[in-house]
Scaffold this motif. Sequence first.
Motif, mmCIF file in Angstrom:
data_model
loop_
_atom_site.group_PDB
_atom_site.id
_atom_site.type_symbol
_atom_site.label_atom_id
_atom_site.label_comp_id
_atom_site.label_asym_id
_atom_site.label_seq_id
_atom_site.Cartn_x
_atom_site.Cartn_y
_atom_site.Cartn_z
ATOM 1 N N PRO A 217 0.809 -1.227 0.000
ATOM 2 C CA PRO A 217 0.000 0.000 0.000
ATOM 3 C C PRO A 217 0.840 1.274 0.000
ATOM 4 C CG PRO A 217 -0.797 -1.556 1.632
ATOM 5 C CD PRO A 217 0.540 -2.050 1.196
ATOM 6 N N LEU A 218 2.049 1.194 0.547
ATOM 7 C CA LEU A 218 2.915 2.372 0.603
ATOM 8 C C LEU A 218 3.706 2.566 -0.690
ATOM 9 C CD1 LEU A 218 4.361 2.138 4.237
ATOM 10 C CD2 LEU A 218 2.974 4.017 3.332
ATOM 11 N N ALA A 219 4.063 1.451 -1.334
ATOM 12 C CA ALA A 219 4.901 1.532 -2.533
ATOM 13 C C ALA A 219 4.333 0.668 -3.646
ATOM 14 C CB ALA A 219 6.328 1.098 -2.182
ATOM 15 N N PRO A 220 3.135 0.994 -4.142
ATOM 16 C CA PRO A 220 2.477 0.112 -5.123
ATOM 17 C C PRO A 220 3.262 -0.106 -6.409
ATOM 18 C CG PRO A 220 1.342 2.235 -4.947
ATOM 19 C CD PRO A 220 2.320 2.173 -3.823
ATOM 20 N N ARG A 221 3.985 0.896 -6.865
ATOM 21 C CA ARG A 221 4.694 0.705 -8.134
ATOM 22 C C ARG A 221 5.973 -0.113 -7.976
ATOM 23 N NH1 ARG A 221 8.790 4.699 -9.226
ATOM 24 N NH2 ARG A 221 8.842 6.390 -7.682
ATOM 25 N N PHE A 222 6.376 -0.361 -6.735
ATOM 26 C CA PHE A 222 7.548 -1.196 -6.478
ATOM 27 C C PHE A 222 7.158 -2.621 -6.093
ATOM 28 C CE2 PHE A 222 9.157 3.073 -5.965
ATOM 29 C CZ PHE A 222 10.414 3.017 -6.542
ATOM 30 N N ALA B 73 9.513 13.613 5.455
ATOM 31 C CA ALA B 73 9.726 14.156 4.107
ATOM 32 C C ALA B 73 9.073 13.312 3.031
ATOM 33 C CB ALA B 73 11.228 14.260 3.826
ATOM 34 N N GLY B 74 8.398 12.243 3.418
ATOM 35 C CA GLY B 74 7.742 11.378 2.452
ATOM 36 C C GLY B 74 8.074 9.922 2.685
ATOM 37 N N VAL B 75 7.649 9.090 1.748
ATOM 38 C CA VAL B 75 7.892 7.651 1.821
ATOM 39 C C VAL B 75 8.999 7.293 0.842
ATOM 40 C CG1 VAL B 75 6.890 5.355 1.518
ATOM 41 C CG2 VAL B 75 5.488 7.215 2.444
ATOM 42 N N PHE B 76 9.984 6.537 1.314
ATOM 43 C CA PHE B 76 11.122 6.149 0.492
ATOM 44 C C PHE B 76 11.206 4.627 0.415
ATOM 45 C CE2 PHE B 76 12.027 10.280 2.257
ATOM 46 C CZ PHE B 76 12.576 10.998 1.208
ATOM 47 N N VAL B 77 11.564 4.119 -0.759
ATOM 48 C CA VAL B 77 11.758 2.680 -0.939
ATOM 49 C C VAL B 77 13.249 2.389 -0.917
ATOM 50 C CG1 VAL B 77 11.416 0.716 -2.469
ATOM 51 C CG2 VAL B 77 9.626 2.439 -2.231
ATOM 52 N N ARG C 240 11.496 8.119 -4.006
ATOM 53 C CA ARG C 240 10.568 8.754 -3.071
ATOM 54 C C ARG C 240 9.167 8.584 -3.644
ATOM 55 N NH1 ARG C 240 8.441 14.027 -2.451
ATOM 56 N NH2 ARG C 240 8.103 14.629 -0.283
ATOM 57 N N VAL C 241 8.265 8.004 -2.861
ATOM 58 C CA VAL C 241 6.949 7.609 -3.349
ATOM 59 C C VAL C 241 5.892 8.594 -2.871
ATOM 60 C CG1 VAL C 241 5.287 5.721 -3.500
ATOM 61 C CG2 VAL C 241 7.712 5.223 -3.196
ATOM 62 N N ASP C 242 5.038 8.991 -3.778
ATOM 63 C CA ASP C 242 3.955 9.924 -3.440
ATOM 64 C C ASP C 242 2.700 9.138 -3.046
ATOM 65 O OD1 ASP C 242 2.455 12.181 -3.089
ATOM 66 O OD2 ASP C 242 2.000 12.432 -5.227
ATOM 67 N N THR C 243 2.687 8.619 -1.827
ATOM 68 C CA THR C 243 1.515 7.903 -1.317
ATOM 69 C C THR C 243 1.119 8.488 0.033
ATOM 70 O OG1 THR C 243 2.965 6.228 -0.318
ATOM 71 C CG2 THR C 243 2.028 5.719 -2.474
ATOM 72 N N ASP C 244 -0.096 8.183 0.428
ATOM 73 C CA ASP C 244 -0.621 8.667 1.702
ATOM 74 C C ASP C 244 -0.355 7.605 2.775
ATOM 75 O OD1 ASP C 244 -2.027 9.599 3.843
ATOM 76 O OD2 ASP C 244 -3.991 9.589 2.883
ATOM 77 N N PRO C 245 0.588 7.854 3.691
ATOM 78 C CA PRO C 245 0.906 6.856 4.720
ATOM 79 C C PRO C 245 -0.289 6.520 5.606
ATOM 80 C CG PRO C 245 2.596 8.566 4.650
ATOM 81 C CD PRO C 245 1.450 9.041 3.800
ATOM 82 N N GLU C 246 -1.156 7.499 5.824
ATOM 83 C CA GLU C 246 -2.311 7.251 6.688
ATOM 84 C C GLU C 246 -3.268 6.242 6.054
ATOM 85 O OE1 GLU C 246 -4.299 7.512 10.169
ATOM 86 O OE2 GLU C 246 -2.417 8.522 9.682
ATOM 87 N N ARG C 247 -3.507 6.391 4.761
ATOM 88 C CA ARG C 247 -4.387 5.457 4.065
ATOM 89 C C ARG C 247 -3.765 4.053 4.054
ATOM 90 N NH1 ARG C 247 -7.004 6.896 -1.721
ATOM 91 N NH2 ARG C 247 -7.773 8.564 -0.391
#
Length: 332
Positions: free
Chosen positions: A88-93, A140-144, A179-186
């Motif tokens: 859910p945090l990194a769908p494209r990965f 600063a965002g979500v990182f893979v 750096r992934v543009d996802t909503d951590p809360e969701r």
Amino acid sequence: MLVELDSDQRLWQETVHAVLVKECPPALIRAIADQDADPAPLWQTFVEQGWTELTDAADAVELAIVLEALGRATDPTPYLATMTHFAPLAPRFARPGGTGSAVFDGVIARRDGSDWLLNGTAEHVLDGDRAEQLAVVTGAGVFVVPAADVTARRTSVFDPVLHIAEVSFADVRVRDDFRVDTDPERARHLALTGLALTMVGACQRILDMVLEHVRTRQQFGVALGTFQAVKHKAADMQIAIERARALAYFAALTIAADDPRRRIAASMAKAAAGECQSSVFRHGVQLFGAMGFTWENDLQFALKRAKAGELLLGGAHIHRALIAEEYHATDF
């Protein structure tokens, strides 16, 4: 919103159950716990069955069915972490066959030219020691991050099949395109719902074993299950499980429908599952008697998986408080 499985979903439920009966029997779990057997072939079975492809939000109910069944079977693979923490945090990965987990706190990110540097230590990371990739939540965002770039140490927990790790980041360099543009809360909503479903499955396994025991074990020449006190405790267990299951599937439905109620539904599911495991754990051990305390009894695996779920991502008391805050802030 209909909280009831349709015919296709019931068929899916039967299919998942049949696979796990064959491929993930109690003997395998005991071999992993006692002899360090390799769960990789089981993971490959999940991949071949297509279970790792349930990454779309619309598949949330089908994923929920798998997660409940895996909780009942004491799943020894990184499925829960991969599907409800990382994907859910990194769908494209996320890719079928690949494993991942999430770091929700403990790490900070700072700019260093065109890249980012991650520092910090995260505790209690589910499957942090065996995931191939980590989705790291920072201010600063979500990182893979590839697992090879961090230091992960498995920590000892009372569930011998569950992998929990301490993960350390020391100037881990990450390019901006990771750096992934996802909503951590969701994403956290699915993680909470996944844990709740796992706990429900484990509690169902406890009840199933208890019912089998009280039907066959005799005292004073009659089955234990004929005593009124035993019936009451078994009924209490069943009610707690059904309540927690209903809330967990409702949370899955809100995720599938992108319903704004998913925030409170996820906390309600986790709180109900926590309360459920407390009751089921207590009654389950008591109804099994001294046998329930022995390591040789497979009841131990379900008991410990249910209890472990309560300790991850906040217990029942924390989520009850969040629910109260949500309602207090609502303008009725």
